[in-house]
Design a protein around this motif. Structure first.
Motif, PDB file in Angstrom:
ATOM      1  N   THR A  35       0.829  -1.205   0.000  1.00 14.03           N
ATOM      2  CA  THR A  35       0.000   0.000   0.000  1.00 14.03           C
ATOM      3  C   THR A  35       0.862   1.252   0.000  1.00 14.03           C
ATOM      4  OG1 THR A  35      -1.694  -1.213   1.219  1.00 14.03           O
ATOM      5  CG2 THR A  35      -1.863   1.180   1.204  1.00 14.03           C
ATOM      6  N   TYR A  36       1.906   1.268   0.796  1.00 19.47           N
ATOM      7  CA  TYR A  36       2.798   2.424   0.891  1.00 19.47           C
ATOM      8  C   TYR A  36       3.473   2.696  -0.448  1.00 19.47           C
ATOM      9  CZ  TYR A  36       6.632   5.331   2.621  1.00 19.47           C
ATOM     10  OH  TYR A  36       7.517   6.350   2.826  1.00 19.47           O
ATOM     11  N   LEU A  37       4.014   1.669  -1.063  1.00 19.18           N
ATOM     12  CA  LEU A  37       4.708   1.856  -2.332  1.00 19.18           C
ATOM     13  C   LEU A  37       3.750   2.163  -3.476  1.00 19.18           C
ATOM     14  CD1 LEU A  37       7.404  -0.933  -2.041  1.00 19.18           C
ATOM     15  CD2 LEU A  37       7.733   1.537  -1.860  1.00 19.18           C
ATOM     16  N   ALA A  38       2.534   1.634  -3.424  1.00 18.48           N
ATOM     17  CA  ALA A  38       1.554   1.932  -4.469  1.00 18.48           C
ATOM     18  C   ALA A  38       1.111   3.390  -4.413  1.00 18.48           C
ATOM     19  CB  ALA A  38       0.346   1.008  -4.336  1.00 18.48           C
ATOM     20  N   GLN A  39       1.090   3.973  -3.218  1.00 17.61           N
ATOM     21  CA  GLN A  39       0.728   5.383  -3.112  1.00 17.61           C
ATOM     22  C   GLN A  39       1.878   6.287  -3.517  1.00 17.61           C
ATOM     23  OE1 GLN A  39      -0.719   6.073   0.822  1.00 17.61           O
ATOM     24  NE2 GLN A  39      -2.590   4.915   0.492  1.00 17.61           N
ATOM     25  N   LEU A  40       3.101   5.848  -3.330  1.00 17.63           N
ATOM     26  CA  LEU A  40       4.249   6.663  -3.732  1.00 17.63           C
ATOM     27  C   LEU A  40       4.449   6.671  -5.242  1.00 17.63           C
ATOM     28  CD1 LEU A  40       6.964   5.870  -1.068  1.00 17.63           C
ATOM     29  CD2 LEU A  40       5.746   8.003  -1.409  1.00 17.63           C
ATOM     30  N   HIS A  41       4.223   5.541  -5.882  1.00 14.89           N
ATOM     31  CA  HIS A  41       4.448   5.417  -7.321  1.00 14.89           C
ATOM     32  C   HIS A  41       3.206   4.808  -7.986  1.00 14.89           C
ATOM     33  CE1 HIS A  41       8.597   6.299  -6.434  1.00 14.89           C
ATOM     34  NE2 HIS A  41       8.604   5.314  -5.561  1.00 14.89           N
ATOM     35  N   PRO A  42       2.146   5.618  -8.173  1.00 12.94           N
ATOM     36  CA  PRO A  42       0.915   5.065  -8.765  1.00 12.94           C
ATOM     37  C   PRO A  42       1.120   4.695 -10.236  1.00 12.94           C
ATOM     38  CG  PRO A  42       0.725   7.431  -8.508  1.00 12.94           C
ATOM     39  CD  PRO A  42       2.015   7.022  -7.856  1.00 12.94           C
ATOM     40  N   LEU A  43       0.398   3.684 -10.682  1.00  9.93           N
ATOM     41  CA  LEU A  43       0.478   3.261 -12.071  1.00  9.93           C
ATOM     42  C   LEU A  43      -0.290   4.203 -12.983  1.00  9.93           C
ATOM     43  CD1 LEU A  43       0.016  -0.591 -11.687  1.00  9.93           C
ATOM     44  CD2 LEU A  43       2.119   0.665 -12.097  1.00  9.93           C
ATOM     45  N   ILE A  44      -1.401   4.738 -12.503  1.00 11.54           N
ATOM     46  CA  ILE A  44      -2.222   5.671 -13.272  1.00 11.54           C
ATOM     47  C   ILE A  44      -2.056   7.045 -12.653  1.00 11.54           C
ATOM     48  CG2 ILE A  44      -4.555   6.245 -13.991  1.00 11.54           C
ATOM     49  CD1 ILE A  44      -5.217   3.263 -13.691  1.00 11.54           C
ATOM     50  N   VAL A  45      -1.675   8.007 -13.458  1.00 12.60           N
ATOM     51  CA  VAL A  45      -1.462   9.363 -12.959  1.00 12.60           C
ATOM     52  C   VAL A  45      -2.821  10.016 -12.730  1.00 12.60           C
ATOM     53  CG1 VAL A  45      -0.447  11.607 -13.488  1.00 12.60           C
ATOM     54  CG2 VAL A  45       0.695   9.519 -14.211  1.00 12.60           C
ATOM     55  N   PRO A  46      -3.078  10.550 -11.537  1.00 15.70           N
ATOM     56  CA  PRO A  46      -4.354  11.206 -11.284  1.00 15.70           C
ATOM     57  C   PRO A  46      -4.500  12.479 -12.119  1.00 15.70           C
ATOM     58  CG  PRO A  46      -3.009  11.091  -9.277  1.00 15.70           C
ATOM     59  CD  PRO A  46      -2.220  10.511 -10.374  1.00 15.70           C
ATOM     60  N   ARG A  47      -5.724  12.757 -12.557  1.00 11.63           N
ATOM     61  CA  ARG A  47      -6.013  13.961 -13.345  1.00 11.63           C
ATOM     62  C   ARG A  47      -7.058  14.782 -12.622  1.00 11.63           C
ATOM     63  NH1 ARG A  47      -7.892  11.862 -18.861  1.00 11.63           N
ATOM     64  NH2 ARG A  47      -8.806  13.907 -18.797  1.00 11.63           N
ATOM     65  N   ARG A  48      -6.895  16.081 -12.664  1.00 11.23           N
ATOM     66  CA  ARG A  48      -7.871  16.975 -12.059  1.00 11.23           C
ATOM     67  C   ARG A  48      -9.052  17.126 -12.993  1.00 11.23           C
ATOM     68  NH1 ARG A  48      -5.211  22.305  -9.799  1.00 11.23           N
ATOM     69  NH2 ARG A  48      -7.430  22.680  -9.575  1.00 11.23           N
ATOM     70  N   SER A  49     -10.253  17.045 -12.444  1.00 14.47           N
ATOM     71  CA  SER A  49     -11.451  17.150 -13.274  1.00 14.47           C
ATOM     72  C   SER A  49     -12.043  18.554 -13.258  1.00 14.47           C
ATOM     73  CB  SER A  49     -12.501  16.154 -12.794  1.00 14.47           C
ATOM     74  OG  SER A  49     -12.883  16.475 -11.468  1.00 14.47           O
ATOM     75  N   ASP A  50     -11.523  19.447 -12.430  1.00 15.32           N
ATOM     76  CA  ASP A  50     -12.106  20.786 -12.343  1.00 15.32           C
ATOM     77  C   ASP A  50     -11.421  21.788 -13.272  1.00 15.32           C
ATOM     78  OD1 ASP A  50      -9.742  20.722 -10.943  1.00 15.32           O
ATOM     79  OD2 ASP A  50     -10.402  22.112  -9.387  1.00 15.32           O
ATOM     80  N   LEU A  51     -10.557  21.331 -14.161  1.00 12.30           N
ATOM     81  CA  LEU A  51      -9.883  22.212 -15.113  1.00 12.30           C
ATOM     82  C   LEU A  51     -10.643  22.256 -16.418  1.00 12.30           C
ATOM     83  CD1 LEU A  51      -6.173  21.152 -14.610  1.00 12.30           C
ATOM     84  CD2 LEU A  51      -7.310  23.145 -13.677  1.00 12.30           C
ATOM     85  N   ARG A  52     -10.500  23.369 -17.126  1.00 15.79           N
ATOM     86  CA  ARG A  52     -11.115  23.472 -18.461  1.00 15.79           C
ATOM     87  C   ARG A  52     -10.345  22.605 -19.449  1.00 15.79           C
ATOM     88  NH1 ARG A  52     -11.495  29.868 -18.557  1.00 15.79           N
ATOM     89  NH2 ARG A  52      -9.488  29.499 -17.607  1.00 15.79           N
ATOM     90  N   MET A  53     -10.953  22.283 -20.551  1.00 15.94           N
ATOM     91  CA  MET A  53     -10.367  21.360 -21.515  1.00 15.94           C
ATOM     92  C   MET A  53      -9.059  21.889 -22.115  1.00 15.94           C
ATOM     93  SD  MET A  53     -12.045  18.719 -21.424  1.00 15.94           S
ATOM     94  CE  MET A  53     -12.195  17.680 -22.817  1.00 15.94           C
TER      95      MET A  53
END
Length: 72
Positions: free
Chosen positions: A52-70
């Motif tokens: 769990t610790y290592l998965a949070q440090l190096h995620p496989l899928i990069v999170p994207r912000r949804s509140d930004l304009r296109m």
């Protein structure tokens, strides 16, 4: 490199707890069962924490912000 040292440090602590529990178990007919249970529990908890610790440090899928304009 810092994340690796955290995992190793906690692994050393778990190994020390396992060694202490090996000698601290009371003698009797269930001594092997108690030792096995404690060591297996420590191992499973350590592996769950490390994964769990290592998965949070190096995620496989990069999170994207949804509140930004296109266009951004």
């Amino acid at each position: 490199m810092g994340s690796f040292l955290h995992v190793v440090f906690v692994g050393i602590i778990c190994a020390a707890l396992g060694a202490a529990s090996w000698f601290a178990t009371p003698r009797g007919k269930n001594q092997v069962l108690l030792r096995s249970s404690v060591l297996l529990s420590l191992t499973c908890c350590y592996l769950m924490w490390a994964i769990t610790y290592l998965a949070q440090l190096h995620p496989l899928i990069v999170p994207r912000r949804s509140d930004l304009r296109m266009e951004y």
